[in-house]
Design an enzyme around this catalytic site. Sequence first.
Site, short mmCIF file in Angstrom:
data_model
loop_
_atom_site.label_atom_id
_atom_site.label_comp_id
_atom_site.label_asym_id
_atom_site.label_seq_id
_atom_site.Cartn_x
_atom_site.Cartn_y
_atom_site.Cartn_z
N ASP A 234 0.81 -1.21 0.00
CA ASP A 234 0.00 0.00 0.00
C ASP A 234 0.84 1.26 0.00
OD1 ASP A 234 -2.55 -1.47 1.85
OD2 ASP A 234 -2.91 -0.22 0.10
N LYS A 235 0.28 2.32 -0.56
CA LYS A 235 0.90 3.64 -0.40
C LYS A 235 0.50 4.23 0.94
CE LYS A 235 1.13 8.39 -1.88
NZ LYS A 235 0.71 9.46 -2.78
#
Length: 708
Positions: free
Chosen positions: A341-342
């Site tokens: 994930d960012k």
Amino acid sequence: MHWLPVFLTVQDLFGAPQRILTTVQRPLGYQTADRHLVSVWYTQNIRRTFQFAPSAPHHCSIPSRVVFMETSEPTVLSPGGEKRACPEEELAHPIKRPRIQGKEGKNGGSGSQLSLDLEENDREEDEEKELVEGVEEEEGDGETFADMMKHGLTEQDVGILKFVSDHEGFSGILKERYSDFVVHEINKDGKVVWLNDLTIPAEEQEVPQTESEEVQVLTEEQKKQLEELQLFKNKEASMLIEVMEDTKERRTQLHKAVKTMFPGLETKTEERDGRKFIVAYHAAGKTALAAPRKHSWPKSRGSFCHCVLYKENKDTMDAINVLSKFLRVRPNVFSYMGTKDKRAITVQEIAVLRISAERIAHLNKCLINFKLGNFSYKKHPLKLGELQGNHFTVVIRNISGTDEQVLQAMTSLRDTGFINYYGMQRFGTTAVPTYQVGRAILQNNWTEVMDLILKPRPGAEKGYLVRCREEWARSQDPEEALKKLPVKRCVEGQLLRGLAKYGKKNIVTAFGLIPRNNRLMYIHSYQSYVWNTMVSRRVQDFGLKAVKGDLMLRGGTAHVLSEEEAVKHTIHDVVMPLPGFDVIYPTHHIGQAYKDMLASNDLDINNMRHKIRDYSLAGAYRRILIRPRDVSWEVIHYDDPRIPLVHTDVEKLEGKPPPVFPKEGKYRALRMEFSLPSSTYATMAIREVLKMDTSIKNQTQLNTTWLN
């Protein structure tokens, strides 16, 4: 109210001012004799209000301390009841809007994502970034993010319909801060990856004597100045080192010493007033991607330096690009087992080809929101998909559920699990879901593929992409539409370039210019849509027990359960197929439902081979239910919504104490931990706990209702 253009000076994380042209709303009703109020929209949904003096009405300095929420403005109630934004977690580039297009499931999801095409020209990428940063984002008629997301997808649109447990759901805020979502990779040996050691391996001392001598050519004062330049503490753009003993050998030693000790700095030789100087400066753009200098590499050492990458609020590919530029290597020397994930804190293993641990460790001095450690040398790289899964620590803030509701929900998650749906990330966020493109590809309907990718659509998109679509709809001219795109590497840009090069009658060839992973993402999205829909139907018709005609795996091969076998097995043993030419289907009526669904989409379930080999679907099997491992939870109280509620690896390394929570507080949060296998979506586990639609559309509507 009216809108006026002004120049804003934004302080970035390095303290360097960035002047940007933007649009600022000045509410006349709030204007006084000595100051103005200014509302600045950082993105389509993030707004902050600032004051500036009338003596300089077109220039003001504003901070970049703004929290990026995924779905709505991060607002909390102050003691007086006034709504205000949380001014905490800093961002490296506050002027850029977050990507709106949905990405593949990085929070444990499987691997087809929009990734960089490493074969493309690096210089072109740098030019595009400069263009994007100079583009003025138009706000149009002031349509809110919530209004735009009315056209987005909901869980029902992609077949996500059922829950496992019968507990009463409750509300909460997911990812109010990116530090509320922490992911630790589980490696191929089944061990959770932690960052807990920043030391260099002992064998690093085996560096040849010549390299040590090179480092010693710098004085302590020069090292101090170079470190300040590297860390952006030096206001000068470069630093001069005079070559007292002007020989080629001496100049080479100085060049190597600077680059070895201070990654991210480049050097060149200049002559000034008859004297020779080594000029040290920050590498950038195409210079940063130049081939690295040759360094001796011990034969006894493995060719790959394995280490643990800790990152905050940055996705894996972006992180790799940053590391590659500071190390002056190409991104393809890095390998990893999965993307993360960012909007999270993530910890994962990476491997780098023939870059020493010492050089990599130097990056810890000059990179923000990154940390690298746990170094070792091995003879092999990492491979995508080698990981066993991910361990999640998730905080859901401001929960409404009672302790009893939380207990029921988490006990069900631990003992029964959740339906293994493909999450919303798989299908995009605009009014044109990715599975529709995949369906058109499988139908061999290339005109529709082109139309679905390029046509205008309602919803949240960057302004230049909206203008590109409008131009395409008006002129059907790929070259004219391309002129509206400062970023040519996006899917739309790649397709338009192909159409301009090969013509609109050669759509298949033009579509082939899109990177392979991106193209396959569409058909995988269609498979996921069918799987979600069929699993919802299976759970609705047969409940949570194994029945005659279900499928289970035996040694990797699907087997149809008889009535006697069904009694001996549970729903956790049952799998359902993703459609393809190399799978079998349940023999009860759900098998016929697969055929009917594909037939309604003009597809033959018995002929899933495509004339283009890449788009032939072999199919696969996926478990209906997943039961997380290592499940634990606690309800915590807190007063300040800005404080972190998770003790991170870096904080532990720095010796910072864990957060202390009061027994009573204004707010309650659910902090839970669990481990999931790869290709499984943590958002679907959280959905089962909250009993809430996890789509951006629904979350935006909920937050808008709450804010109002």
